[in-house]
Design an enzyme around this catalytic site. Structure first.
Site, PDB file in Angstrom:
ATOM      1  N   ASP A  68      14.475 -15.832  -6.030  1.00 63.34           N
ATOM      2  CA  ASP A  68      15.440 -16.914  -5.834  1.00 63.34           C
ATOM      3  C   ASP A  68      15.697 -17.691  -7.116  1.00 63.34           C
ATOM      4  O   ASP A  68      15.037 -17.464  -8.137  1.00 63.34           O
ATOM      5  CB  ASP A  68      14.965 -17.862  -4.714  1.00 63.34           C
ATOM      6  CG  ASP A  68      13.463 -18.175  -4.800  1.00 63.34           C
ATOM      7  OD1 ASP A  68      12.880 -17.982  -5.882  1.00 63.34           O
ATOM      8  OD2 ASP A  68      12.889 -18.610  -3.794  1.00 63.34           O
ATOM      9  N   ASP A 137       7.072 -25.317   5.153  1.00 58.51           N
ATOM     10  CA  ASP A 137       7.934 -25.204   6.338  1.00 58.51           C
ATOM     11  C   ASP A 137       8.105 -23.748   6.796  1.00 58.51           C
ATOM     12  O   ASP A 137       8.945 -23.443   7.632  1.00 58.51           O
ATOM     13  CB  ASP A 137       9.307 -25.846   6.066  1.00 58.51           C
ATOM     14  CG  ASP A 137      10.080 -25.157   4.943  1.00 58.51           C
ATOM     15  OD1 ASP A 137       9.585 -24.150   4.383  1.00 58.51           O
ATOM     16  OD2 ASP A 137      11.197 -25.616   4.624  1.00 58.51           O
ATOM     17  N   HIS A 139       9.018 -21.155   4.873  1.00 56.44           N
ATOM     18  CA  HIS A 139      10.032 -20.336   4.182  1.00 56.44           C
ATOM     19  C   HIS A 139       9.377 -19.245   3.329  1.00 56.44           C
ATOM     20  O   HIS A 139       8.250 -19.386   2.869  1.00 56.44           O
ATOM     21  CB  HIS A 139      11.011 -21.189   3.360  1.00 56.44           C
ATOM     22  CG  HIS A 139      10.459 -21.839   2.130  1.00 56.44           C
ATOM     23  ND1 HIS A 139      10.849 -23.092   1.716  1.00 56.44           N
ATOM     24  CD2 HIS A 139       9.570 -21.412   1.199  1.00 56.44           C
ATOM     25  CE1 HIS A 139      10.222 -23.394   0.594  1.00 56.44           C
ATOM     26  NE2 HIS A 139       9.440 -22.395   0.263  1.00 56.44           N
ATOM     27  N   GLU A 144      15.015 -21.031   4.377  1.00 58.98           N
ATOM     28  CA  GLU A 144      14.507 -22.173   5.131  1.00 58.98           C
ATOM     29  C   GLU A 144      14.570 -21.893   6.633  1.00 58.98           C
ATOM     30  O   GLU A 144      15.261 -20.956   7.062  1.00 58.98           O
ATOM     31  CB  GLU A 144      15.358 -23.415   4.791  1.00 58.98           C
ATOM     32  CG  GLU A 144      15.350 -23.795   3.311  1.00 58.98           C
ATOM     33  CD  GLU A 144      14.036 -24.440   2.846  1.00 58.98           C
ATOM     34  OE1 GLU A 144      12.970 -24.106   3.386  1.00 58.98           O
ATOM     35  OE2 GLU A 144      14.091 -25.271   1.919  1.00 58.98           O
TER      36      GLU A 144
HETATM   37  P1  PGA Z   1       4.018 -22.762  -3.995  1.00 57.77           P
HETATM   38  O1  PGA Z   1       5.401 -22.554  -3.255  1.00 57.77           O
HETATM   39  O2  PGA Z   1       3.558 -21.411  -4.425  1.00 57.77           O
HETATM   40  O3  PGA Z   1       4.325 -23.638  -5.160  1.00 57.77           O
HETATM   41  O4  PGA Z   1       3.071 -23.388  -3.014  1.00 57.77           O
HETATM   42  C1  PGA Z   1       5.535 -21.536  -2.330  1.00 57.77           C
HETATM   43  C2  PGA Z   1       6.932 -21.522  -1.737  1.00 57.77           C
HETATM   44  O5  PGA Z   1       7.565 -22.583  -1.647  1.00 57.77           O
HETATM   45  O6  PGA Z   1       7.412 -20.437  -1.365  1.00 57.77           O
END
Ligand code: PGA
Length: 261
Positions: A68, A137, A139, A144
């Site tokens: 992304d 959340d 994702h 999302e």
């Molecule tokens: P993080 O983020 O590795 O910084 O915990 C994971 C994500 O948001 O997919």
């Protein structure tokens, strides 16, 4: 069903996953890697870089696709995923920059950017090993809650929760973009092997929903239950809300040597 490995800490998971990546590159010098950003995979990338140097592995043919990108941040912005992937993956591991792709978050071409990215992934033959983190959340990528489980690479609006979670990388939450471009869940599910990592108690609810909840767009990571080859590495804190923990530990303890990852 996913293979769920409960590790003592992030370092243990990073070591296993980095060994898997390096072995896979040695076996297939044109391996296509699916690259996650965020904090979770940083230990893996560091160990892969060290091991590649130590073993003198040729990585010139390895390809990479990021999941992304933010919309509207310049590629030179230190928090753009172009910049992050270049400084944490491409440069330290020594990948050929032309072989590493990140979705294009330029607003002027955003309408076509998703389809272009899908074409590039397809032309590569598809992602062999996809590294994944998970949002608080639920994702994966930036899909999302509510994202179609068959979605393809496209623009999404970030939740306020994700913007708050990611504010630590910026000076202020107001600087976190509101939009992103992300591989879809349908895109991610086409990778041959999915490797998801999650650490700390902040991820425990998302992990339980993803692994043991119903398959639902409400928890995008629950789509992993549909994939035939998923390996999940979590620490004790991230595993805290799982019900089937004893069985996951039993399976790992009895993992046959011939099985591999
Ligand atoms: P993080 O983020 O590795 O910084 O915990 C994971 C994500 O948001 O997919």
């Amino acid at each position: 069903m996913s293979e769920v490995i409960i590790v003592d800490d992030e370092a243990e998971a990073s070591k296993i996953v980095s060994d898997l990546l390096v072995k896979s590159i040695i076996k297939n010098p044109e391996l296509v890697l699916g690259l996650a950003t965020g904090s979770t995979p940083l230990g893996v990338y560091k160990l892969v870089a060290e091991s590649i140097k130590e073993k003198h592995v040729d990585v010139s043919g390895v390809r990479g696709f990021a999941l992304d990108e933010y919309v509207g941040l310049s590629k030179m912005h230190q928090e753009s995923y172009h910049f992050v992937i270049n400084s944490n993956v491409t440069e330290p591991i020594g990948l050929t920059p032309e072989n590493v792709h990140v979705p294009d978050g330029d607003e002027s071409t955003i309408e076509q950017a998703g389809a272009e990215y899908e074409k590039l992934i397809k032309a590569s033959g598809g992602v062999d090993i996809q590294i994944l983190g998970i949002g608080t959340d639920g994702h994966i990528g930036f899909n999302e809650p509510g994202s179609s489980l068959s979605s393809r690479t496209r623009i999404k609006t970030l939740t306020e929760q994700t913007r708050l979670d990611n504010a630590r990388f910026f000076n202020d939450v107001d600087e976190v973009p509101r939009h992103c471009i992300t591989q879809g869940i349908g895109t991610i599910l086409e990778a041959k092997h999915l490797v998801l990592m999650a650490f700390k108690s902040t991820k425990s609810k998302a992990v339980a929903d993803a692994l043991e909840g119903p398959i639902s767009a409400f928890c995008p990571a629950s789509a992993l239950q549909l994939h035939p080859h998923t390996t999940v590495f979590i620490d004790h804190a991230a595993a805290a809300l799982l019900k089937n923990t004893d069985y996951y530990k039993w399976v790992y303890k009895n993992k046959p040597d011939w099985q591999g990852w």
